[in-house]
Write a protein that holds these residues in place. Structure first.
Motif, PDB file in Angstrom:
ATOM      1  N   PRO A 211       0.806  -1.227   0.000  1.00 46.59           N
ATOM      2  CA  PRO A 211       0.000   0.000   0.000  1.00 46.59           C
ATOM      3  C   PRO A 211       0.838   1.275   0.000  1.00 46.59           C
ATOM      4  CG  PRO A 211       0.072  -0.918   2.198  1.00 46.59           C
ATOM      5  CD  PRO A 211       0.790  -1.887   1.313  1.00 46.59           C
ATOM      6  N   PHE A 212       2.171   1.125   0.128  1.00 48.99           N
ATOM      7  CA  PHE A 212       3.104   2.248  -0.008  1.00 48.99           C
ATOM      8  C   PHE A 212       4.460   1.648  -0.370  1.00 48.99           C
ATOM      9  CE2 PHE A 212       2.444   1.206   4.492  1.00 48.99           C
ATOM     10  CZ  PHE A 212       3.709   0.781   4.873  1.00 48.99           C
ATOM     11  N   LYS A 213       5.402   2.465  -0.736  1.00 48.40           N
ATOM     12  CA  LYS A 213       6.717   1.963  -1.129  1.00 48.40           C
ATOM     13  C   LYS A 213       7.441   1.380   0.079  1.00 48.40           C
ATOM     14  CE  LYS A 213       7.441   5.082  -5.052  1.00 48.40           C
ATOM     15  NZ  LYS A 213       8.321   6.129  -5.655  1.00 48.40           N
ATOM     16  N   PHE A 214       7.921   0.147  -0.101  1.00 51.93           N
ATOM     17  CA  PHE A 214       8.599  -0.524   1.008  1.00 51.93           C
ATOM     18  C   PHE A 214       9.482  -1.624   0.442  1.00 51.93           C
ATOM     19  CE2 PHE A 214       8.856  -3.832   4.329  1.00 51.93           C
ATOM     20  CZ  PHE A 214       9.367  -3.064   5.374  1.00 51.93           C
ATOM     21  N   ARG A 215      10.708  -1.709   0.937  1.00 52.00           N
ATOM     22  CA  ARG A 215      11.628  -2.780   0.530  1.00 52.00           C
ATOM     23  C   ARG A 215      11.537  -3.934   1.531  1.00 52.00           C
ATOM     24  NH1 ARG A 215      17.528  -2.100  -1.999  1.00 52.00           N
ATOM     25  NH2 ARG A 215      16.086  -1.739  -3.734  1.00 52.00           N
ATOM     26  N   VAL A 216      11.138  -5.080   1.034  1.00 52.06           N
ATOM     27  CA  VAL A 216      11.072  -6.292   1.861  1.00 52.06           C
ATOM     28  C   VAL A 216      12.461  -6.922   1.873  1.00 52.06           C
ATOM     29  CG1 VAL A 216       9.976  -8.524   2.199  1.00 52.06           C
ATOM     30  CG2 VAL A 216       8.654  -6.630   1.239  1.00 52.06           C
ATOM     31  N   ASP A 217      13.086  -6.945   3.040  1.00 53.30           N
ATOM     32  CA  ASP A 217      14.453  -7.449   3.172  1.00 53.30           C
ATOM     33  C   ASP A 217      14.515  -8.349   4.397  1.00 53.30           C
ATOM     34  OD1 ASP A 217      17.136  -7.955   3.387  1.00 53.30           O
ATOM     35  OD2 ASP A 217      17.769  -5.858   3.360  1.00 53.30           O
ATOM     36  N   PRO A 218      14.262  -9.671   4.234  1.00 58.04           N
ATOM     37  CA  PRO A 218      14.259 -10.568   5.392  1.00 58.04           C
ATOM     38  C   PRO A 218      15.559 -10.581   6.174  1.00 58.04           C
ATOM     39  CG  PRO A 218      13.307 -11.626   3.453  1.00 58.04           C
ATOM     40  CD  PRO A 218      13.920 -10.351   2.983  1.00 58.04           C
ATOM     41  N   GLU A 219      16.687 -10.436   5.480  1.00 58.22           N
ATOM     42  CA  GLU A 219      17.971 -10.487   6.182  1.00 58.22           C
ATOM     43  C   GLU A 219      18.091  -9.326   7.159  1.00 58.22           C
ATOM     44  OE1 GLU A 219      22.764 -10.847   5.199  1.00 58.22           O
ATOM     45  OE2 GLU A 219      21.319 -10.472   3.591  1.00 58.22           O
ATOM     46  N   ALA A 220      17.612  -8.162   6.764  1.00 58.02           N
ATOM     47  CA  ALA A 220      17.678  -6.996   7.663  1.00 58.02           C
ATOM     48  C   ALA A 220      16.815  -7.207   8.899  1.00 58.02           C
ATOM     49  CB  ALA A 220      17.230  -5.749   6.915  1.00 58.02           C
ATOM     50  N   LEU A 221      15.716  -7.964   8.762  1.00 51.75           N
ATOM     51  CA  LEU A 221      14.844  -8.225   9.900  1.00 51.75           C
ATOM     52  C   LEU A 221      15.511  -9.103  10.937  1.00 51.75           C
ATOM     53  CD1 LEU A 221      11.316  -8.923   8.375  1.00 51.75           C
ATOM     54  CD2 LEU A 221      12.147  -6.830   9.465  1.00 51.75           C
ATOM     55  N   SER A 222      16.248 -10.093  10.468  1.00 51.14           N
ATOM     56  CA  SER A 222      16.793 -11.088  11.399  1.00 51.14           C
ATOM     57  C   SER A 222      18.179 -10.749  11.902  1.00 51.14           C
ATOM     58  CB  SER A 222      16.842 -12.459  10.706  1.00 51.14           C
ATOM     59  OG  SER A 222      17.648 -12.411   9.543  1.00 51.14           O
ATOM     60  N   ARG A 223      18.788  -9.719  11.341  1.00 54.07           N
ATOM     61  CA  ARG A 223      20.152  -9.376  11.743  1.00 54.07           C
ATOM     62  C   ARG A 223      20.170  -8.867  13.190  1.00 54.07           C
ATOM     63  NH1 ARG A 223      21.216  -5.309   8.289  1.00 54.07           N
ATOM     64  NH2 ARG A 223      21.526  -6.811   6.604  1.00 54.07           N
ATOM     65  N   ILE A 224      20.941  -9.535  14.022  1.00 54.66           N
ATOM     66  CA  ILE A 224      21.022  -9.140  15.442  1.00 54.66           C
ATOM     67  C   ILE A 224      22.411  -8.608  15.756  1.00 54.66           C
ATOM     68  CG2 ILE A 224      20.902  -9.997  17.825  1.00 54.66           C
ATOM     69  CD1 ILE A 224      18.871 -12.039  16.895  1.00 54.66           C
TER      70      ILE A 224
END
Length: 224
Positions: A211-224
């Motif tokens: 519904p708006f511009k967004f980059r889906v980046d799974p690696e960035a989500l899980s990076r701790i």
């Protein structure tokens, strides 16, 4: 052949009668937690979820489900996704976590992440109406697999929420060579059913426009 014995025959003893127990007055039934059996008021829903046990109490079609506190990785992914969505969303939208979502105008579920209209929250809304939701996200846990993959998406589609995302963070059937976590994005079609738009594994990215511009980046989500 009969055998005679010198022993006197034994006399049968009368059965000992046990004293009758006085009938007990049935105990009064314990007060039901619900004011109306089978239903839960909004205040009672708040009370359940304010307990210190860390569990989530959700209702779908009147059935109460209790989920244990999510593991740390689950919470980390949810918090990061909320932050990324908040940064990308337009001013009139906001991203929130662990907030109650009404279903059929009654106590419902607690999605992991939602992108909702900001104005109702500014106006003091404590629960979310599906009409305000643009994206709803579930992060699949072992204890809630069927709920996150099947039951909740069906209810979200029925409520008319236009976008549903599912995050898989543990091995799943059909994973193939995809590296975890894997994000599935769905959009509601004209028949009111979710259609898969993207399947994004760690190591790849996808740029969304709705519904708006967004980059889906799974690696960035899980990076701790």
């Amino acid at each position: 052949m009969l055998v005679q014995t010198s022993e006197a025959p034994l006399k049968a003893k009368k059965p000992t009668q046990k004293p009758r127990k006085k009938p007990q007055t049935p105990a009064a039934p314990a007060a039901n937690f619900w004011e109306t059996p089978g239903e839960l008021s909004v205040d009672e829903w708040f009370e359940l979820n304010s307990r210190d046990d860390g569990c989530r109490y959700e209702l779908i079609d009147g059935s109460l489900t209790v989920s244990p506190a999510p593991p740390a990785q689950h919470q980390w992914i949810g918090d990061r996704l909320r932050r990324f969505l908040e940064d990308a969303a337009p001013e009139e939208l906001m991203a929130i976590t662990a907030t109650g979502l009404l279903l059929d105008a009654r106590p419902g579920v607690i999605p992991d992440v939602m992108v909702v209209e900001r104005q109702p929250i500014r106006n003091g809304a404590q629960l979310i109406d599906p009409e305000w939701v643009h994206i709803v996200v579930e992060i699949v846990s072992r204890s809630t697999t069927a709920m996150d993959r099947i039951i909740k998406p069906a209810k979200y589609a029925q409520a008319g929420i236009p976008h549903f995302w599912r995050v898989e963070m543990e091995p799943f059937r059909g994973q193939g060579s995809d590296e975890l976590p894997v994000i599935f994005t769905y959009a509601l079609d004209e028949n009111g059913e979710y259609q898969l738009i993207h399947r994004v594994a760690t190591g790849t990215t996808v740029d969304l426009t709705e519904p708006f511009k967004f980059r889906v980046d799974p690696e960035a989500l899980s990076r701790i």
